[in-house]
Scaffold this active site. Sequence first.
Site, PDB file in Angstrom:
ATOM      1  N   ASP A 140      47.541  55.595 -40.085  1.00 33.21           N
ATOM      2  CA  ASP A 140      46.274  56.186 -40.490  1.00 33.21           C
ATOM      3  C   ASP A 140      45.279  55.977 -39.342  1.00 33.21           C
ATOM      4  O   ASP A 140      44.773  54.867 -39.145  1.00 33.21           O
ATOM      5  CB  ASP A 140      45.814  55.492 -41.781  1.00 33.21           C
ATOM      6  CG  ASP A 140      44.390  55.870 -42.176  1.00 33.21           C
ATOM      7  OD1 ASP A 140      43.713  56.580 -41.403  1.00 33.21           O
ATOM      8  OD2 ASP A 140      43.952  55.443 -43.261  1.00 33.21           O
ATOM      9  N   GLN A 191      40.031  55.881 -38.223  1.00 35.57           N
ATOM     10  CA  GLN A 191      38.986  55.153 -37.495  1.00 35.57           C
ATOM     11  C   GLN A 191      39.317  54.981 -36.017  1.00 35.57           C
ATOM     12  O   GLN A 191      38.517  54.417 -35.272  1.00 35.57           O
ATOM     13  CB  GLN A 191      38.755  53.769 -38.129  1.00 35.57           C
ATOM     14  CG  GLN A 191      38.247  53.808 -39.555  1.00 35.57           C
ATOM     15  CD  GLN A 191      36.853  54.425 -39.676  1.00 35.57           C
ATOM     16  OE1 GLN A 191      36.100  54.519 -38.700  1.00 35.57           O
ATOM     17  NE2 GLN A 191      36.515  54.871 -40.871  1.00 35.57           N
ATOM     18  N   LYS A 232      35.077  62.519 -38.479  1.00 37.07           N
ATOM     19  CA  LYS A 232      34.782  61.181 -37.939  1.00 37.07           C
ATOM     20  C   LYS A 232      34.813  61.167 -36.414  1.00 37.07           C
ATOM     21  O   LYS A 232      34.569  60.143 -35.796  1.00 37.07           O
ATOM     22  CB  LYS A 232      35.791  60.162 -38.483  1.00 37.07           C
ATOM     23  CG  LYS A 232      35.655  59.912 -39.989  1.00 37.07           C
ATOM     24  CD  LYS A 232      36.566  58.812 -40.429  1.00 37.07           C
ATOM     25  CE  LYS A 232      36.834  58.794 -41.913  1.00 37.07           C
ATOM     26  NZ  LYS A 232      35.732  58.259 -42.709  1.00 37.07           N
ATOM     27  N   CYS A 258      36.122  52.139 -50.157  1.00 37.56           N
ATOM     28  CA  CYS A 258      37.437  52.691 -50.542  1.00 37.56           C
ATOM     29  C   CYS A 258      38.572  51.730 -50.213  1.00 37.56           C
ATOM     30  O   CYS A 258      39.675  52.163 -49.839  1.00 37.56           O
ATOM     31  CB  CYS A 258      37.687  54.055 -49.905  1.00 37.56           C
ATOM     32  SG  CYS A 258      36.541  55.304 -50.429  1.00 37.56           S
TER      33      CYS A 258
END
Length: 433
Positions: free
Chosen positions: A204, A207, A230, A390
């Site tokens: 993932d 970020q 993002k 989250c």
Amino acid sequence: METKIIDWTARRKDFPILDQQVHGRPLIYFDNAATSQKPRAVIDALVHYYEHDNANVHRGIHELSNRATAGFEAARTRSAKFINARSAEEIIFTRGTTEGINLVASSWGSKNLKAGDVILLTEMEHHSNLVPWQMLAQHTGARLVYVPVTGDEGLLDLSKLDSLLTKQVKLFAMVHISNSLGTVNPVADLCARARKLGITTLVDGAQSAGHMPVDVQAIGCDFFVFSGHKICGPTGIGVLWGRQELLDAMPPYQGGGEMILSVEYQKTEFKKAPHRFEAGTPDISGPIGLHAAMDYLDAIGRENIWKHDLELANYAYEKLAGLKNIRLFGPKPVVAQASRLFDSNLQLAGGTPALQRAGLVSFLLNDVHAHDVVTLADQAGVALRGGHHCTQPLMHRLGVESTARASFYFYNTKAEVDRFVEVVKEIQKFFGQ
Ligand SMILES: Cc1ncc(COP(=O)(O)O)c(C=O)c1O
């Protein structure tokens, strides 16, 4: 990758939204982990597309449709380059990280998992990299197992990894950079260990993609996902990268137009990846804006962005650590000793990668709810985020309901961090601390 001198003040001026007052104070936008702001170059690309080229893709034989299709597919090629994928065919456009993971869970997962199999995750996963696997586990009978987090310092307890990587594990899905803790996980190492055992891996990158150089081949994962919004791009667009051989063997995710070769009343022949996974009219302006965002970021250089964000985060961490009655989460700052921040494989160099903190700081003031911190900070013009981010299971694991988080990007400044810390002190005073 050369390190060049960047005029950060000029880059900040590329973001029209930052030049405003909120509640009578200059805006300090420290909610970048939730979504980044958009530079003029991205806004202009979107306006240009709608003013000049708007049409549906792939279907038309007219000039506007050809232009829209060319722009859409050029964005795919650009996305491949952004993460060093082997080819544009490995890039699937999604709505974002969440949809990318759901696609893999639904398509790869339902084909490859059965009762008794294990999905290995970490305790610091965002709900996006947890709930889809829970849903898959529920209907396949697979089990979820988690690599533990050490505590407030927010590292993965890798001493447990060998015993967790059992024969039953079919998938290991992990966050590259934790949005709650700022931890940078050593994903290349984790993927290599999983790969040796034939375990499929998903990273993932929500970020990481816009904050550091990313090379999916060097990471050695099977799937990598991230969101456009993002990384200075528009909302509603994201990228799922998968190894070609895996994508080719996966069934479609949704059915409809654009993803077919031929349809009869009783059966359909599907296109190959990536179009097999992109049913219906896609977001077209999204990829075009994303393309502009990727060009914009890489003109600055993601290694430079990383360095800048990390300096701000370390600075903020040290200043906050000097206050009383504060609890800080995530790894303590360790500045890389190496002359280069990234090695030739684009993995963090110098020191243990897991000890490298990314550009955000999560904290709690004693006896003050994170929402109160964020509400009062907002009154002072500082945009923070407070809540479980989250990552509810992680919060429970740490024994808290929520944290307050300041997350930085390259348009933020040290002066803003100074002001933010002053605001935190004012909040402490307000609560009599
Ligand atoms: C680590 C991580 N994963 C996944 C997501 C979900 O991203 P999106 O909401 O863009 O799908 C986020 C968003 O905050 C995130 O920080």
